[in-house]
Scaffold this motif. Structure first.
Motif, PDB file in Angstrom:
ATOM      1  N   PRO A  52      45.886   9.918  77.077  1.00  0.00           N
ATOM      2  CA  PRO A  52      45.740   8.464  77.160  1.00  0.00           C
ATOM      3  C   PRO A  52      45.672   7.803  75.777  1.00  0.00           C
ATOM      4  O   PRO A  52      45.979   6.637  75.651  1.00  0.00           O
ATOM      5  CB  PRO A  52      44.427   8.260  77.906  1.00  0.00           C
ATOM      6  CG  PRO A  52      44.078   9.568  78.485  1.00  0.00           C
ATOM      7  CD  PRO A  52      44.773  10.609  77.679  1.00  0.00           C
ATOM      8  N   GLY A  53      45.296   8.544  74.759  1.00  0.00           N
ATOM      9  CA  GLY A  53      45.140   7.970  73.431  1.00  0.00           C
ATOM     10  C   GLY A  53      46.349   8.113  72.531  1.00  0.00           C
ATOM     11  O   GLY A  53      46.308   7.735  71.371  1.00  0.00           O
ATOM     12  N   ARG A  54      47.436   8.660  73.040  1.00  0.00           N
ATOM     13  CA  ARG A  54      48.631   8.850  72.212  1.00  0.00           C
ATOM     14  C   ARG A  54      49.339   7.536  71.943  1.00  0.00           C
ATOM     15  O   ARG A  54      49.292   6.606  72.739  1.00  0.00           O
ATOM     16  CB  ARG A  54      49.614   9.800  72.898  1.00  0.00           C
ATOM     17  CG  ARG A  54      49.115  11.209  72.992  1.00  0.00           C
ATOM     18  CD  ARG A  54      50.143  12.103  73.631  1.00  0.00           C
ATOM     19  NE  ARG A  54      49.547  13.407  73.892  1.00  0.00           N
ATOM     20  CZ  ARG A  54      50.028  14.292  74.724  1.00  0.00           C
ATOM     21  NH1 ARG A  54      51.150  14.044  75.380  1.00  0.00           N
ATOM     22  NH2 ARG A  54      49.428  15.440  74.904  1.00  0.00           N
ATOM     23  N   GLY A  55      50.038   7.519  70.813  1.00  0.00           N
ATOM     24  CA  GLY A  55      50.850   6.360  70.484  1.00  0.00           C
ATOM     25  C   GLY A  55      52.227   6.459  71.118  1.00  0.00           C
ATOM     26  O   GLY A  55      52.604   7.499  71.661  1.00  0.00           O
ATOM     27  N   GLN A  56      52.973   5.384  71.018  1.00  0.00           N
ATOM     28  CA  GLN A  56      54.328   5.322  71.568  1.00  0.00           C
ATOM     29  C   GLN A  56      55.346   5.725  70.509  1.00  0.00           C
ATOM     30  O   GLN A  56      55.186   5.389  69.337  1.00  0.00           O
ATOM     31  CB  GLN A  56      54.637   3.894  72.012  1.00  0.00           C
ATOM     32  CG  GLN A  56      53.790   3.428  73.173  1.00  0.00           C
ATOM     33  CD  GLN A  56      54.251   4.024  74.485  1.00  0.00           C
ATOM     34  OE1 GLN A  56      55.346   4.545  74.604  1.00  0.00           O
ATOM     35  NE2 GLN A  56      53.406   3.952  75.496  1.00  0.00           N
ATOM     36  N   LEU A  57      56.400   6.413  70.920  1.00  0.00           N
ATOM     37  CA  LEU A  57      57.505   6.754  70.036  1.00  0.00           C
ATOM     38  C   LEU A  57      58.800   6.384  70.748  1.00  0.00           C
ATOM     39  O   LEU A  57      59.149   6.974  71.763  1.00  0.00           O
ATOM     40  CB  LEU A  57      57.508   8.239  69.676  1.00  0.00           C
ATOM     41  CG  LEU A  57      58.601   8.652  68.692  1.00  0.00           C
ATOM     42  CD1 LEU A  57      58.340   8.040  67.312  1.00  0.00           C
ATOM     43  CD2 LEU A  57      58.700  10.156  68.594  1.00  0.00           C
ATOM     44  N   ASP A  58      59.501   5.392  70.205  1.00  0.00           N
ATOM     45  CA  ASP A  58      60.778   4.948  70.752  1.00  0.00           C
ATOM     46  C   ASP A  58      61.881   5.769  70.092  1.00  0.00           C
ATOM     47  O   ASP A  58      61.902   5.926  68.869  1.00  0.00           O
ATOM     48  CB  ASP A  58      60.967   3.454  70.457  1.00  0.00           C
ATOM     49  CG  ASP A  58      62.308   2.944  70.960  1.00  0.00           C
ATOM     50  OD1 ASP A  58      62.619   3.174  72.147  1.00  0.00           O
ATOM     51  OD2 ASP A  58      63.046   2.333  70.165  1.00  0.00           O
ATOM     52  N   VAL A  59      62.787   6.282  70.894  1.00  0.00           N
ATOM     53  CA  VAL A  59      63.918   7.073  70.406  1.00  0.00           C
ATOM     54  C   VAL A  59      65.190   6.410  70.906  1.00  0.00           C
ATOM     55  O   VAL A  59      65.349   6.185  72.107  1.00  0.00           O
ATOM     56  CB  VAL A  59      63.844   8.530  70.921  1.00  0.00           C
ATOM     57  CG1 VAL A  59      64.993   9.359  70.384  1.00  0.00           C
ATOM     58  CG2 VAL A  59      62.502   9.165  70.555  1.00  0.00           C
ATOM     59  N   ARG A  60      66.095   6.087  69.978  1.00  0.00           N
ATOM     60  CA  ARG A  60      67.345   5.437  70.369  1.00  0.00           C
ATOM     61  C   ARG A  60      68.445   5.836  69.398  1.00  0.00           C
ATOM     62  O   ARG A  60      68.176   6.385  68.334  1.00  0.00           O
ATOM     63  CB  ARG A  60      67.193   3.926  70.412  1.00  0.00           C
ATOM     64  CG  ARG A  60      66.811   3.313  69.087  1.00  0.00           C
ATOM     65  CD  ARG A  60      66.561   1.809  69.212  1.00  0.00           C
ATOM     66  NE  ARG A  60      65.992   1.283  68.012  1.00  0.00           N
ATOM     67  CZ  ARG A  60      66.686   0.895  66.942  1.00  0.00           C
ATOM     68  NH1 ARG A  60      67.996   0.979  66.958  1.00  0.00           N
ATOM     69  NH2 ARG A  60      66.094   0.417  65.873  1.00  0.00           N
TER      70      ARG A  60
END
Length: 149
Positions: A52-60
């Motif tokens: 629940p405490g993880r950050g977001q990582l956008d991959v594109r």
């Protein structure tokens, strides 16, 4: 687009030029690329590594490169990790990343560690994440930056 079709499209777009200079991400393992696309977050161990405490990582895909942009922020206290840049190559258990990683206000308020360059992320043993291998840099501290599968 379906995951398999997206992977095939990426493989076609990521060829190298005749001079050997990459014109995009070199994909040596399409399953690893798919795992990166479907990651479950980025963490800095000073902040948290729990789900629940993880950050977001956008991959594109951007200009032929797999581009990563993410953030992990502490909840209710100082502490921030940002990561942005391109994946140069990806193998079954590792990838090479070129970009910027910033760690701010953690583990101590006022700390600011800015890192620009090429970094290697590796999955070892049965771990369900890739860990940045260049861990020591600022203030003699060891920073564990992890990208979870």
């Amino acid at each position: 687009m379906r995951p398999f079709a997206r992977t095939c499209l990426l493989l076609l777009m990521m060829a190298t030029t005749g001079a050997g200079t990459p014109s995009g991400t070199v994909v040596n393992d399409s399953a690893a690329l798919q795992r990166l696309y479907t990651n479950s977050g980025v963490t800095l161990h000073y902040i948290s590594f729990e789900t629940p405490g993880r950050g977001q990582l956008d991959v594109r895909l951007a200009n032929g490169f797999v581009h990563l942009k993410g953030m992990h922020r502490a909840i209710g206290e100082p502490g921030l990790l940002t990561i942005e840049g391109d994946v140069l190559a990806i193998d079954a258990r590792s990838f090479t990343f070129r970009g910027r990683i910033v760690i701010a206000d953690t583990p101590d308020p006022g700390r600011r560690c800015i890192r620009d360059g090429v970094f290697h992320f590796r999955q070892t043993g049965v771990r369900r994440y890739w860990r940045m291998q260049e861990m020591e840099r600022c203030d003699g501290l060891t920073d564990y930056v992890d990208i979870f599968l």
